[in-house]
Design a protein around this motif. Sequence first.
Motif, PDB file in Angstrom:
ATOM      1  N   ALA A 196       0.830  -1.209   0.000  1.00  0.00           N
ATOM      2  CA  ALA A 196       0.000   0.000   0.000  1.00  0.00           C
ATOM      3  C   ALA A 196       0.865   1.260   0.000  1.00  0.00           C
ATOM      4  CB  ALA A 196      -0.932  -0.013   1.204  1.00  0.00           C
ATOM      5  N   LYS A 197       1.981   1.232   0.740  1.00  0.00           N
ATOM      6  CA  LYS A 197       2.890   2.377   0.777  1.00  0.00           C
ATOM      7  C   LYS A 197       3.501   2.638  -0.590  1.00  0.00           C
ATOM      8  CE  LYS A 197       4.220   2.238   5.666  1.00  0.00           C
ATOM      9  NZ  LYS A 197       5.342   1.986   6.625  1.00  0.00           N
ATOM     10  N   HIS A 198       3.835   1.546  -1.318  1.00  0.00           N
ATOM     11  CA  HIS A 198       4.395   1.704  -2.665  1.00  0.00           C
ATOM     12  C   HIS A 198       3.373   2.355  -3.599  1.00  0.00           C
ATOM     13  CE1 HIS A 198       8.231  -0.120  -1.996  1.00  0.00           C
ATOM     14  NE2 HIS A 198       7.733  -1.311  -1.655  1.00  0.00           N
ATOM     15  N   ILE A 199       2.112   1.984  -3.458  1.00  0.00           N
ATOM     16  CA  ILE A 199       1.058   2.607  -4.275  1.00  0.00           C
ATOM     17  C   ILE A 199       0.972   4.103  -3.971  1.00  0.00           C
ATOM     18  CG2 ILE A 199      -1.427   2.656  -4.717  1.00  0.00           C
ATOM     19  CD1 ILE A 199      -1.485  -0.336  -4.072  1.00  0.00           C
ATOM     20  N   VAL A 200       1.036   4.444  -2.680  1.00  0.00           N
ATOM     21  CA  VAL A 200       0.987   5.850  -2.280  1.00  0.00           C
ATOM     22  C   VAL A 200       2.162   6.626  -2.882  1.00  0.00           C
ATOM     23  CG1 VAL A 200       1.125   7.441  -0.332  1.00  0.00           C
ATOM     24  CG2 VAL A 200      -0.298   5.385  -0.168  1.00  0.00           C
ATOM     25  N   GLU A 201       3.356   6.015  -2.849  1.00  0.00           N
ATOM     26  CA  GLU A 201       4.536   6.678  -3.407  1.00  0.00           C
ATOM     27  C   GLU A 201       4.376   6.930  -4.902  1.00  0.00           C
ATOM     28  OE1 GLU A 201       7.713   4.095  -2.352  1.00  0.00           O
ATOM     29  OE2 GLU A 201       7.731   4.694  -0.237  1.00  0.00           O
ATOM     30  N   GLN A 202       3.769   5.975  -5.617  1.00  0.00           N
ATOM     31  CA  GLN A 202       3.557   6.145  -7.053  1.00  0.00           C
ATOM     32  C   GLN A 202       2.569   7.272  -7.342  1.00  0.00           C
ATOM     33  OE1 GLN A 202       5.107   4.623  -9.569  1.00  0.00           O
ATOM     34  NE2 GLN A 202       6.358   3.381  -8.212  1.00  0.00           N
ATOM     35  N   LYS A 203       1.613   7.490  -6.435  1.00  0.00           N
ATOM     36  CA  LYS A 203       0.577   8.495  -6.660  1.00  0.00           C
ATOM     37  C   LYS A 203       0.880   9.812  -5.962  1.00  0.00           C
ATOM     38  CE  LYS A 203      -3.745   7.068  -6.795  1.00  0.00           C
ATOM     39  NZ  LYS A 203      -4.046   6.923  -8.227  1.00  0.00           N
ATOM     40  N   SER A 204       2.046   9.919  -5.326  1.00  0.00           N
ATOM     41  CA  SER A 204       2.376  11.129  -4.574  1.00  0.00           C
ATOM     42  C   SER A 204       2.730  12.287  -5.508  1.00  0.00           C
ATOM     43  CB  SER A 204       3.556  10.868  -3.625  1.00  0.00           C
ATOM     44  OG  SER A 204       3.189   9.939  -2.632  1.00  0.00           O
ATOM     45  N   ALA A 205       2.291  13.486  -5.142  1.00  0.00           N
ATOM     46  CA  ALA A 205       2.565  14.696  -5.925  1.00  0.00           C
ATOM     47  C   ALA A 205       2.348  15.899  -5.031  1.00  0.00           C
ATOM     48  CB  ALA A 205       1.646  14.763  -7.151  1.00  0.00           C
ATOM     49  N   ALA A 206       2.844  17.044  -5.480  1.00  0.00           N
ATOM     50  CA  ALA A 206       2.609  18.291  -4.762  1.00  0.00           C
ATOM     51  C   ALA A 206       1.159  18.725  -4.988  1.00  0.00           C
ATOM     52  CB  ALA A 206       3.562  19.381  -5.262  1.00  0.00           C
ATOM     53  N   PHE A 207       0.558  19.341  -3.975  1.00  0.00           N
ATOM     54  CA  PHE A 207      -0.829  19.786  -4.108  1.00  0.00           C
ATOM     55  C   PHE A 207      -0.878  21.052  -4.949  1.00  0.00           C
ATOM     56  CE2 PHE A 207      -4.469  22.318  -2.466  1.00  0.00           C
ATOM     57  CZ  PHE A 207      -5.470  21.493  -2.945  1.00  0.00           C
ATOM     58  N   GLU A 208      -1.450  20.941  -6.128  1.00  0.00           N
ATOM     59  CA  GLU A 208      -1.598  22.073  -7.037  1.00  0.00           C
ATOM     60  C   GLU A 208      -3.068  22.191  -7.418  1.00  0.00           C
ATOM     61  OE1 GLU A 208       1.016  21.591 -10.343  1.00  0.00           O
ATOM     62  OE2 GLU A 208       2.782  21.234  -9.084  1.00  0.00           O
ATOM     63  N   PRO A 209      -3.813  23.120  -6.795  1.00  0.00           N
ATOM     64  CA  PRO A 209      -5.253  23.235  -7.055  1.00  0.00           C
ATOM     65  C   PRO A 209      -5.597  23.410  -8.524  1.00  0.00           C
ATOM     66  CG  PRO A 209      -4.620  24.567  -5.171  1.00  0.00           C
ATOM     67  CD  PRO A 209      -3.354  24.079  -5.786  1.00  0.00           C
ATOM     68  N   ASP A 210      -4.729  24.084  -9.298  1.00  0.00           N
ATOM     69  CA  ASP A 210      -5.032  24.323 -10.708  1.00  0.00           C
ATOM     70  C   ASP A 210      -5.071  23.039 -11.523  1.00  0.00           C
ATOM     71  OD1 ASP A 210      -5.291  26.985 -10.304  1.00  0.00           O
ATOM     72  OD2 ASP A 210      -3.278  27.523 -10.975  1.00  0.00           O
ATOM     73  N   ASN A 211      -4.539  21.954 -10.981  1.00  0.00           N
ATOM     74  CA  ASN A 211      -4.553  20.684 -11.712  1.00  0.00           C
ATOM     75  C   ASN A 211      -5.883  19.944 -11.578  1.00  0.00           C
ATOM     76  OD1 ASN A 211      -1.966  20.974 -12.666  1.00  0.00           O
ATOM     77  ND2 ASN A 211      -1.024  19.867 -10.976  1.00  0.00           N
ATOM     78  N   PHE A 212      -6.749  20.428 -10.689  1.00  0.00           N
ATOM     79  CA  PHE A 212      -8.020  19.750 -10.480  1.00  0.00           C
ATOM     80  C   PHE A 212      -9.099  20.392 -11.336  1.00  0.00           C
ATOM     81  CE2 PHE A 212      -5.577  18.879  -6.685  1.00  0.00           C
ATOM     82  CZ  PHE A 212      -5.813  17.526  -6.484  1.00  0.00           C
ATOM     83  N   GLU A 213      -9.905  19.557 -11.948  1.00  0.00           N
ATOM     84  CA  GLU A 213     -10.982  20.031 -12.816  1.00  0.00           C
ATOM     85  C   GLU A 213     -12.313  19.513 -12.301  1.00  0.00           C
ATOM     86  OE1 GLU A 213     -12.541  19.620 -17.459  1.00  0.00           O
ATOM     87  OE2 GLU A 213     -10.630  18.736 -16.833  1.00  0.00           O
ATOM     88  N   ASP A 214     -13.310  20.397 -12.295  1.00  0.00           N
ATOM     89  CA  ASP A 214     -14.657  20.008 -11.904  1.00  0.00           C
ATOM     90  C   ASP A 214     -15.322  19.346 -13.103  1.00  0.00           C
ATOM     91  OD1 ASP A 214     -17.274  19.758 -11.088  1.00  0.00           O
ATOM     92  OD2 ASP A 214     -17.340  21.714 -10.092  1.00  0.00           O
ATOM     93  N   HIS A 215     -15.215  18.013 -13.185  1.00  0.00           N
ATOM     94  CA  HIS A 215     -15.717  17.294 -14.354  1.00  0.00           C
ATOM     95  C   HIS A 215     -17.229  17.419 -14.507  1.00  0.00           C
ATOM     96  CE1 HIS A 215     -11.811  15.223 -13.534  1.00  0.00           C
ATOM     97  NE2 HIS A 215     -11.725  15.313 -14.844  1.00  0.00           N
TER      98      HIS A 215
END
Length: 319
Positions: A196-215
């Motif tokens: 589970a930790k390895h999965i988290v590491e693969q999905k880890s990123a800096a929080f950038e609100p502009d990258n989120f889209e209201d689909h």
Amino acid sequence: MAPRANWKGFLRLSLVTCPVALYPATSDAEKVSFNQINRKTGHRIKYAKVDADTGEEVASEDIVKGYKVDTDTYIEVTKDELDDLALESTHTIEIDEFVPKKDIDNRYLIRPYYLVPDGKVGHDAFAVIRETIRTMDKVAVGRVVLTNREHIIALEPLGKGLMGTLLRYPYEVRNETEYFDDIQDVKVTKDMLDLAKHIVEQKSAAFEPDNFEDHYEAALIELINQKRSGVPIAAKAAPKTGGNVINLMDALKRSLSNEKQSAPQPAKARKSKKRVEGQREMLLPISGKRGKEEPKKEESKKQEPKKPVRAPARAKKAG
């Protein structure tokens, strides 16, 4: 047009006082909103306040507040009686104490506001209060009255101004134990935790609100533009739901494999998405997916664009 302040008054730290204005830090104005309309006429639905027993409409001046104590029994409370409560903090945010930010449970957070000096005077006092809070590395807690209710407000420096966050009272926060008591005690093995930790590491990123889209918002805008342009709306197939997980370890291994294949790009390499702004511009009478292509004459005869229902420029959300 400049934003309108929700509240104006004074910010006070002991004997240091300055005039301030409170502005909402968030807005839903750009979200798509709907009115309720009569399907047969296309006219907007209007709500009237009527007497529950007689069915007759009641004038605004005859409507007062009432607290229900029993069936059909209410204690009437007038506006003057509410005004006479005269809370001391009506026009002043009095800083009562300073607390570590980490001590404020996220469940108590309601909504953020921006606090700025009001007018040309008081900037010096405002700066002293702001920098004092910044230097102490704490959050200032005070009280403010909004819509006749007293709220707790937590103040912290944000750039040249202050951000004030309204806080809930303890009686407004439910105890988690009544929800969590039935959760089973499960022993998680080290192998499962490592995967589970390895999965988290693969999905880890800096929080950038502009990258989120209201689909959902984007889909609403596309739907409205398609209907304005007379484009037929095709029914979408029901989404496939995942099956029951039989072997948790296998599921973790497959998840890790999938994440490695679709590993996210580094934060610097990702292109930041622009915020979806200007909803009204996006909802101009343009064609849907055929925006750059002109429809064939034969098709345009068969599919006459529907005449849109005229609505006010500022549509309020339906109740």
